[in-house]
Design a protein around this motif. Structure first.
Motif, PDB file in Angstrom:
ATOM      1  N   LEU A   1      -4.234  13.290  -0.481  1.00  0.00           N
ATOM      2  CA  LEU A   1      -5.436  12.467  -0.341  1.00  0.00           C
ATOM      3  C   LEU A   1      -5.138  11.185   0.444  1.00  0.00           C
ATOM      4  O   LEU A   1      -5.932  10.714   1.246  1.00  0.00           O
ATOM      5  N   LEU A   2      -3.970  10.593   0.189  1.00  0.00           N
ATOM      6  CA  LEU A   2      -3.594   9.340   0.848  1.00  0.00           C
ATOM      7  C   LEU A   2      -2.984   9.578   2.230  1.00  0.00           C
ATOM      8  O   LEU A   2      -2.590   8.632   2.910  1.00  0.00           O
ATOM      9  N   GLY A   3      -2.889  10.853   2.622  1.00  0.00           N
ATOM     10  CA  GLY A   3      -2.343  11.159   3.946  1.00  0.00           C
ATOM     11  C   GLY A   3      -0.841  10.946   4.041  1.00  0.00           C
ATOM     12  O   GLY A   3      -0.327  10.571   5.098  1.00  0.00           O
ATOM     13  N   ILE A   4      -0.139  11.159   2.930  1.00  0.00           N
ATOM     14  CA  ILE A   4       1.308  10.949   2.926  1.00  0.00           C
ATOM     15  C   ILE A   4       2.023  12.297   3.002  1.00  0.00           C
ATOM     16  O   ILE A   4       1.947  13.097   2.070  1.00  0.00           O
ATOM     17  N   PRO A   5       2.710  12.573   4.109  1.00  0.00           N
ATOM     18  CA  PRO A   5       3.430  13.847   4.225  1.00  0.00           C
ATOM     19  C   PRO A   5       4.718  13.830   3.402  1.00  0.00           C
ATOM     20  O   PRO A   5       5.316  12.764   3.197  1.00  0.00           O
ATOM     21  N   TYR A   6       5.099  14.983   2.899  1.00  0.00           N
ATOM     22  CA  TYR A   6       6.341  15.076   2.120  1.00  0.00           C
ATOM     23  C   TYR A   6       6.925  16.461   2.296  1.00  0.00           C
ATOM     24  O   TYR A   6       6.260  17.395   2.732  1.00  0.00           O
TER      25      TYR A   6
ATOM     26  N   VAL B   1      -0.025   6.963 -10.941  1.00  0.00           N
ATOM     27  CA  VAL B   1       0.989   5.925 -10.781  1.00  0.00           C
ATOM     28  C   VAL B   1       2.223   6.482 -10.068  1.00  0.00           C
ATOM     29  O   VAL B   1       2.889   5.768  -9.316  1.00  0.00           O
ATOM     30  N   ASP B   2       2.495   7.774 -10.241  1.00  0.00           N
ATOM     31  CA  ASP B   2       3.564   8.393  -9.442  1.00  0.00           C
ATOM     32  C   ASP B   2       3.199   8.278  -7.963  1.00  0.00           C
ATOM     33  O   ASP B   2       4.015   7.871  -7.128  1.00  0.00           O
ATOM     34  N   ALA B   3       1.944   8.636  -7.667  1.00  0.00           N
ATOM     35  CA  ALA B   3       1.507   8.603  -6.260  1.00  0.00           C
ATOM     36  C   ALA B   3       1.505   7.172  -5.735  1.00  0.00           C
ATOM     37  O   ALA B   3       1.955   6.910  -4.620  1.00  0.00           O
TER      38      ALA B   3
ATOM     39  N   THR C   1       3.326   4.661  -6.765  1.00  0.00           N
ATOM     40  CA  THR C   1       4.701   4.169  -6.632  1.00  0.00           C
ATOM     41  C   THR C   1       5.333   4.701  -5.343  1.00  0.00           C
ATOM     42  O   THR C   1       6.023   3.970  -4.623  1.00  0.00           O
ATOM     43  N   ILE C   2       5.079   5.960  -5.050  1.00  0.00           N
ATOM     44  CA  ILE C   2       5.622   6.556  -3.822  1.00  0.00           C
ATOM     45  C   ILE C   2       4.970   5.918  -2.601  1.00  0.00           C
ATOM     46  O   ILE C   2       5.636   5.580  -1.617  1.00  0.00           O
ATOM     47  N   GLU C   3       3.666   5.699  -2.700  1.00  0.00           N
ATOM     48  CA  GLU C   3       2.947   5.059  -1.589  1.00  0.00           C
ATOM     49  C   GLU C   3       3.499   3.647  -1.363  1.00  0.00           C
ATOM     50  O   GLU C   3       3.690   3.215  -0.221  1.00  0.00           O
ATOM     51  N   LEU C   4       3.796   2.940  -2.452  1.00  0.00           N
ATOM     52  CA  LEU C   4       4.359   1.592  -2.359  1.00  0.00           C
ATOM     53  C   LEU C   4       5.723   1.622  -1.669  1.00  0.00           C
ATOM     54  O   LEU C   4       6.011   0.790  -0.803  1.00  0.00           O
ATOM     55  N   ALA C   5       6.554   2.584  -2.037  1.00  0.00           N
ATOM     56  CA  ALA C   5       7.885   2.683  -1.419  1.00  0.00           C
ATOM     57  C   ALA C   5       7.754   2.853   0.097  1.00  0.00           C
ATOM     58  O   ALA C   5       8.463   2.206   0.878  1.00  0.00           O
TER      59      ALA C   5
END
Ligand code: ATP
Ligand code: MG
Length: 417
Positions: free
Chosen positions: A244-249, A139-141, A143-147
């Motif tokens: 996994l979702l391809g989201i860089p940070y 859910v952390d992931a 929520t961040i993906e949603l933002a």
């Protein structure tokens, strides 16, 4: 003397409001897809709620709140952020009884007495997103993906996700003690704010933006090296899922955020297009807050988007017109048919306008341009005699005659086609 808007507040003028409608609609549409429903709370609450919910030592509570005495002697505060009020409402209405996995959002004005500058106001707006009852790092992931999906839906591309874990009640106290110890030697050389924070709230020192302080602060102990096994595992899984979702940070051990209630994951999205006020949204996990405020032991995670800053980031354009058909009755005899047609067009769902002030043809055509009208419907004595309207396609600068009995259907087809 004319009265002006209060310092730090601003009017959202009609020319700007389309952008606001756009980001509001994008938020509602997207949040519904992720299972969120809206919860509207009052803009003022008991002062005590924020003192307990946000933390007395935070900048918000210690110096930014609009607090006033109510007439009966109670102390009220204009909400500086949305989470505390939402948690209050969730507890007050036992929402977690019927829905132990509760996703809600709020949208509206917040109030903080800060120094006004670009992107920083005393009344500003947030979209605030909160999920209760989820402990899973998924859910952390999510929520961040949603933002990020929200920024994407608004057409905002140039930004960076910054991520950290601030530990929890098991590991943070020991880290804070280490920080306190380290600061005993370092703090005297830091800015006045840092010297004070070293004492009252050492984590806040990591927030310091004073250039001369940076090297010393970077060398302080890092929370990442002091996480307990559970927090480290949780954080690793959040990062694995983002990858996994391809989201860089970018990891930042100094991202502690301004509110005391955060545990484990904290995140922020910044954009260098915003200048000094670079953060467009921020959030994190706050597993102890619901219990602290008298509710069940429910986890929480969420974020808040600064809508003024989001508007600053929107791509130029849109510029959609405000009118489908602009009517130009040229003579007295044309006025009544034009009024009737205007009403019929509006009933058919079109945006129809006419200027009843009898201005010149030229100035009315200019007005049609200004409104971004798609069609002008012109009626003069000559047209009346021939039983037609003259319809002008404004973008193409083409005109055609349309039989009076066909005019409504014709404009409906054109405008919807
Ligand atoms: P900042 O570091 O800019 O002060 P913050 O950490 O205080 O931000 P939050 O409390 O996390 O901000 O609020 C979330 C978002 O709300 C911020 O990322 C920002 O976009 C917006 N925001 C916060 N304070 C203001 C303000 N005074 N005016 C306009 N927007 C604001
Ligand atoms: Mg702030």
């Amino acid at each position: 003397m004319t009265i002006q808007a209060v310092r730090g507040t601003r009017d959202i003028l009609p020319d700007e409001v389309q952008a606001w409608h756009g980001i509001e609609a994008a938020a509602r549409g997207l949040l519904a897809r992720y299972g969120y429903r809206e919860l509207r709370t009052p803009v003022f609450e008991e002062t005590e709620l924020f003192a307990r919910g946000i933390g007395a030592e935070t900048d918000i509570v210690s110096k930014e709140m609009y607090t006033f005495a109510d007439r009966d002697g109670g102390s009220l505060t204009l909400r500086p952020e949305a989470t505390a009020g939402i948690v209050r409402a969730v507890i007050e209405h036992n929402l977690l009884n019927t829905d132990p996995a509760l996703k809600v959002y709020a949208m509206g004005p917040m109030f903080r007495r800060e120094r006004p500058q670009k992107g920083r106001y005393r009344q500003f707006h947030q979209v605030d997103v909160e999920a209760f009852g989820f402990r899973s790092p998924s859910v952390d992931a999510e929520t961040i993906e949603l933002a990020l999906a929200y920024l994407d839906a608004c057409g905002v591309r140039q930004h960076e996700l910054v991520l950290n874990s601030v530990g929890d009640r098991h590991c943070r106290p020991a880290y804070v003690q280490k920080l306190r110890d380290a600061l005993r030697d370092v703090a005297p050389a830091l800015c006045a704010d840092c010297q004070r924070r070293a004492d009252t709230n050492p984590l806040r020192v990591l927030d310091c933006k004073v250039p001369e302080d940076q090297a010393a602060i970077d060398a302080l102990p890092r929370i990442g090296d002091h996480l307990c096994a559970e927090c480290a595992e949780h954080f690793a899984e959040v990062r694995r899922q983002l990858e996994l979702l391809g989201i860089p940070y970018r990891l930042s051990h100094r991202l502690v955020r301004g509110l005391d209630y955060y545990v484990r994951t904290t995140f922020e999205v910044t954009s260098d297009l915003l200048g000094a006020q670079s953060s467009v949204l921020g959030g994190g996990r706050y597993d102890g807050l619901v219990k602290d405020l008298g509710g069940p032991d429910a986890a929480g995670i969420g974020f808040a988007v600064g809508m003024e800053r989001l508007v600053l980031l929107l791509p130029p354009g849109g510029g959609e017109g405000r009118c489908d058909v602009f009517l130009l009755p040229l003579t007295k005899a044309a006025f009544d048919p034009a009024l009737r047609l205007q009403r019929a067009l509006r009933q058919a769902g079109l945006r129809a306008l006419l200027d009843p002030e009898g201005r010149s043809f030229k100035s009315r055509m200019k007005q049609a341009d200004r409104l971004g009208a798609r069609f002008a419907a012109i009626l003069g004595d000559d047209e009346i005699a021939r039983g037609v309207w003259k319809v002008r396609d404004m973008a193409r600068s083409e005109q055609e005659d349309v039989k009076e009995e066909r005019i409504l259907d014709h404009l409906k087809e054109k405008a919807n086609g």
